[in-house]
Scaffold this active site. Structure first.
Site, PDB file in Angstrom:
ATOM      1  CG  HIS A 446      -1.868  -1.065   1.391  1.00  0.00           C
ATOM      2  ND1 HIS A 446      -2.479  -1.384   2.593  1.00  0.00           N
ATOM      3  CD2 HIS A 446      -2.373  -1.938   0.482  1.00  0.00           C
ATOM      4  CE1 HIS A 446      -3.315  -2.401   2.407  1.00  0.00           C
ATOM      5  NE2 HIS A 446      -3.266  -2.756   1.140  1.00  0.00           N
TER       6      HIS A 446
HETATM    7  C1  LIG Z   1      -1.101  -7.657  -4.288  1.00  0.00           C
HETATM    8  C2  LIG Z   1      -1.839  -6.422  -3.830  1.00  0.00           C
HETATM    9  C3  LIG Z   1      -2.958  -6.553  -3.006  1.00  0.00           C
HETATM   10  C4  LIG Z   1      -3.646  -5.410  -2.595  1.00  0.00           C
HETATM   11  N1  LIG Z   1      -4.825  -5.570  -1.908  1.00  0.00           N
HETATM   12  C5  LIG Z   1      -5.617  -4.484  -1.708  1.00  0.00           C
HETATM   13  C6  LIG Z   1      -6.945  -4.647  -1.241  1.00  0.00           C
HETATM   14  O1  LIG Z   1      -7.437  -5.758  -1.038  1.00  0.00           O
HETATM   15  N2  LIG Z   1      -7.694  -3.515  -1.058  1.00  0.00           N
HETATM   16  C7  LIG Z   1      -7.196  -2.256  -1.288  1.00  0.00           C
HETATM   17  O2  LIG Z   1      -7.904  -1.263  -1.076  1.00  0.00           O
HETATM   18  N3  LIG Z   1      -5.939  -2.081  -1.746  1.00  0.00           N
HETATM   19  C8  LIG Z   1      -5.165  -3.171  -2.007  1.00  0.00           C
HETATM   20  N4  LIG Z   1      -3.937  -3.010  -2.565  1.00  0.00           N
HETATM   21  C9  LIG Z   1      -3.448  -1.642  -2.818  1.00  0.00           C
HETATM   22  C10 LIG Z   1      -4.194  -0.915  -3.934  1.00  0.00           C
HETATM   23  O3  LIG Z   1      -4.571  -1.791  -4.966  1.00  0.00           O
HETATM   24  C11 LIG Z   1      -3.294   0.212  -4.467  1.00  0.00           C
HETATM   25  O4  LIG Z   1      -2.895   1.012  -3.383  1.00  0.00           O
HETATM   26  C12 LIG Z   1      -4.015   1.109  -5.475  1.00  0.00           C
HETATM   27  O5  LIG Z   1      -4.503   0.309  -6.529  1.00  0.00           O
HETATM   28  C13 LIG Z   1      -3.055   2.166  -5.991  1.00  0.00           C
HETATM   29  O6  LIG Z   1      -3.679   2.902  -7.007  1.00  0.00           O
HETATM   30  P1  LIG Z   1      -2.851   3.892  -7.934  1.00  0.00           P
HETATM   31  O7  LIG Z   1      -3.801   4.450  -8.910  1.00  0.00           O
HETATM   32  O8  LIG Z   1      -2.078   4.819  -7.073  1.00  0.00           O
HETATM   33  O9  LIG Z   1      -1.749   2.978  -8.654  1.00  0.00           O
HETATM   34  P2  LIG Z   1      -1.900   1.642  -9.510  1.00  0.00           P
HETATM   35  O10 LIG Z   1      -3.278   1.081  -9.425  1.00  0.00           O
HETATM   36  O11 LIG Z   1      -0.774   0.762  -9.096  1.00  0.00           O
HETATM   37  O12 LIG Z   1      -1.719   2.118 -11.011  1.00  0.00           O
HETATM   38  C14 LIG Z   1      -0.508   2.557 -11.565  1.00  0.00           C
HETATM   39  C15 LIG Z   1      -0.491   2.127 -13.026  1.00  0.00           C
HETATM   40  O13 LIG Z   1       0.548   2.839 -13.704  1.00  0.00           O
HETATM   41  C16 LIG Z   1       1.230   1.955 -14.569  1.00  0.00           C
HETATM   42  N5  LIG Z   1       2.566   2.488 -14.787  1.00  0.00           N
HETATM   43  C17 LIG Z   1       3.575   2.606 -13.876  1.00  0.00           C
HETATM   44  N6  LIG Z   1       4.668   3.132 -14.468  1.00  0.00           N
HETATM   45  C18 LIG Z   1       4.340   3.368 -15.771  1.00  0.00           C
HETATM   46  C19 LIG Z   1       5.053   3.899 -16.881  1.00  0.00           C
HETATM   47  N7  LIG Z   1       6.331   4.296 -16.770  1.00  0.00           N
HETATM   48  N8  LIG Z   1       4.419   3.996 -18.076  1.00  0.00           N
HETATM   49  C20 LIG Z   1       3.119   3.596 -18.219  1.00  0.00           C
HETATM   50  N9  LIG Z   1       2.400   3.069 -17.185  1.00  0.00           N
HETATM   51  C21 LIG Z   1       3.009   2.965 -15.976  1.00  0.00           C
HETATM   52  C22 LIG Z   1       1.217   0.638 -13.794  1.00  0.00           C
HETATM   53  O14 LIG Z   1       1.484  -0.470 -14.629  1.00  0.00           O
HETATM   54  C23 LIG Z   1      -0.181   0.638 -13.207  1.00  0.00           C
HETATM   55  O15 LIG Z   1      -1.112   0.075 -14.089  1.00  0.00           O
HETATM   56  C24 LIG Z   1      -3.202  -4.114  -2.975  1.00  0.00           C
HETATM   57  C25 LIG Z   1      -2.075  -3.981  -3.797  1.00  0.00           C
HETATM   58  C26 LIG Z   1      -1.407  -5.117  -4.241  1.00  0.00           C
HETATM   59  C27 LIG Z   1      -0.231  -4.948  -5.159  1.00  0.00           C
END
Ligand SMILES: Cc1cc2nc3c(=O)[nH]c(=O)nc-3n(C[C@H](O)[C@H](O)[C@H](O)COP(=O)(O)OP(=O)(O)OC[C@H]3O[C@@H](n4cnc5c(N)ncnc54)[C@H](O)[C@@H]3O)c2cc1C
Length: 507
Positions: A446
């Site tokens: 997270h």
């Molecule tokens: C295994 C796991 C279990 C989890 N379980 C839970 C849960 O049950 N409940 C909950 O609330 N949270 C959970 N989390 C945490 C939650 O999913 C994340 O905190 C949240 O999804 C983050 O959202 P975000 O939009 O910040 O980033 P992300 O959803 O990680 O999105 C970032 C995106 O950017 C892309 N990206 C990165 N760098 C580049 C680049 N250079 N060029 C193009 N694209 C790029 C990535 O591939 C990704 O698709 C979990 C996380 C993981 C990994």
């Protein structure tokens, strides 16, 4: 020319929880041309909420539990890499950040993020099947539901009874804004046993719109600037370099990916950029700093044969525990029936047997880590700094003691065949427990806070309240990076809320 080259109104980098929600909403305006770039593949990521995807569709980072070079442990650091991002690989626990989180964001110089300002977006994003009323949504894109009590397995019933003995009230709705402590069913974003990612919730309905182009397998290297204004991005798709123009660039690459892109683009601590040979565009020391994460300690056990029902859900119930000031401080979570999952560090201990675990995760960590680059084009170095603040160790020790009294007590002991690693002596003795917590602490996957919002001039502040990067034009960040500190809940719903909120400013 590649179909993504040219000039766009909006280029969003990263199709994860926040980025896909933002793109889906922005594309509701037919007059807008939105390009959503994602490094990972498109298409459904296999697996159910009971099988978080810990490798494949994943960046497969390896993080330092403490700091690099302190001879500490490393830990596999899962981050989703697919359309849907981490929401496509996660455990589908659909818990909102808490009122106290957002009021603290507001008090730290971001008054527009108080709980009453963000609640409408939590309402907007969900369709809660169980709880109705003004604090809940009925027709948003993300379905939320809880298991009914008769579907709970024996361990869940035992855990809830143990929580009552700990003095925790029953909590029918852990997403009720007034719920600061209690034990109850976990809300999950799922439908028919499937995890509903933002790819499904926000992008599937938008795919046919002329206003939205989703380009998967397209990795963004850096942001392009004209002076101090972002004018596009440089990316690689199918091995081919691309330059893509935009009126506005939004980084939604997550709390690891976003600071890495900013640093490669010359946005970060000028001294570090100079050492890497990257020309500075904006000297912002907060980029990559201030990483906060929920440190977690797990007790593992083998259930008695009658304690597990075939096919039962992995996450059923959870307890939220408040600290002495009434602010929620720990989650105690039962993880039922862990079978095939390759839990880091546990595969050799479990040897294929179906186990259960109880987690104590610290919701308000004081420790901070960072994301940095060791080479201008290298992968990000992740230093979690977990439990580096001794106050976090003490609070995790209290959490382990609560778990121990639950697992060794009258309700769960009869359902437990054996426990691994932990003993009564370790849990009772302060020194032994302190050492055990420090040794076994691990992350929850997270990460947050690596491009934090805050008033200009604060050392950690990278973006303003509207999520625009300080000192630069045409560039904003919309993902978990901007959270001043990780909320007291798993992060997915709060990240989706950010996407919803950022989209509302463009309506
Ligand atoms: C295994 C796991 C279990 C989890 N379980 C839970 C849960 O049950 N409940 C909950 O609330 N949270 C959970 N989390 C945490 C939650 O999913 C994340 O905190 C949240 O999804 C983050 O959202 P975000 O939009 O910040 O980033 P992300 O959803 O990680 O999105 C970032 C995106 O950017 C892309 N990206 C990165 N760098 C580049 C680049 N250079 N060029 C193009 N694209 C790029 C990535 O591939 C990704 O698709 C979990 C996380 C993981 C990994």
């Amino acid at each position: 020319m590649d179909t993504v080259e040219g000039h766009w109104d909006e280029v969003i980098v990263g199709a994860g929880s926040a980025g896909a929600a933002l793109a889906g909403r922005l594309s509701e305006d037919p007059a807008r041309r939105v390009l959503l770039l994602e490094a990972g593949p498109d298409g459904r990521v296999p697996g159910s909420p009971d099988n978080p995807v810990l490798s494949g569709a994943n960046w497969d980072h390896s993080a330092h539990i403490g700091r690099e070079g302190d001879a500490g442990r490393r830990y596999p650091y899962a981050v989703g890499r697919a359309v849907g991002g981490s929401s496509a690989v996660n455990g589908a626990l659909a818990l909102r950040g808490l009122a106290s989180d957002f009021d603290a964001w507001a008090a730290s110089g971001n008054p527009d993020w108080s709980w009453d300002r963000v609640l409408p977006y939590f309402v907007r994003l969900e369709a809660d099947a169980d709880v109705k009323g003004p604090a809940h949504g009925a027709d948003g894109p993300v379905p939320v539901r809880r298991l009914s009590e008769d579907a709970f397995g024996p361990l869940s019933h035992g855990f809830l009874a143990a929580c009552r003995d700990l003095g925790l009230p029953a909590a029918a709705d852990l997403n009720d804004p007034g719920c600061t402590a209690g034990a109850g069913p976990i809300p999950r974003n799922e439908a028919d046993g499937r995890r509903v990612s933002t790819a499904e919730a926000y992008l599937a309905p938008a795919r046919g719109r002329a206003s939205l182009t989703v380009a998967a397998d397209c990795r963004v290297h850096r942001v392009l600037f004209d002076g101090s204004t972002a004018v596009g991005v440089e990316a690689v798709r199918d091995g081919r370099p691309l330059r893509i123009g935009a009126d506005r660039v939004t980084l939604s690459a997550g709390a690891v990916g976003t600071p890495a892109i900013l640093l490669r683009s010359g946005v970060g601590p000028a001294g570090d950029l100079g050492r890497l040979g990257i020309r500075p565009v904006a000297d912002l020391p907060g980029v990559g700093a201030n990483l906060s994460e929920h440190p977690l300690v797990a007790l593992w056990g083998l259930p008695a044969p009658e304690a597990v029902r075939p096919g039962e859900a992995m996450h059923q119930v959870l307890a939220r525990v408040a600290g002495p000031d009434g602010v929620p401080e720990l989650n105690l979570t039962l993880v039922n029936a862990v079978g095939g999952l390759d839990v880091p560090g546990m595969a050799g201990v479990l040897r294929g047997r179906t186990a259960f675990s109880l987690h104590a995760s610290l919701l308000t960590p004081r420790s901070r880590g960072r994301v940095r680059l060791a080479a201008p084009d290298g992968p990000p170095v992740i230093e979690l700094g977990l439990a580096s603040d001794p106050r976090d160790v003490e609070r995790l020790m209290a959490g382990v003691r609560m778990l121990w009294s639950a697992v060794a007590g009258a309700h769960l002991a009869p359902l437990t065949e054996r426990l691994f690693l932990w003993t009564e002596r370790t849990v009772r003795d302060d020194d032994l427990l302190r050492r055990a917590v420090t040794r076994f602490v691990c992350p929850s996957w997270h990460p947050a806070g690596t491009a934090a919002m805050g008033p200009a001039g604060r050392p950690e502040a990278v973006v303003d309240e509207r999520l625009r990067v300080h000192g630069l034009g045409g560039l904003r960040v919309v993902d978990a990076s901007v959270m001043p500190v990780v909320p007291a809940a798993p992060v997915n719903l709060s990240a989706i809320m950010l996407g919803e909120r950022a989209a509302s400013w463009s309506r």
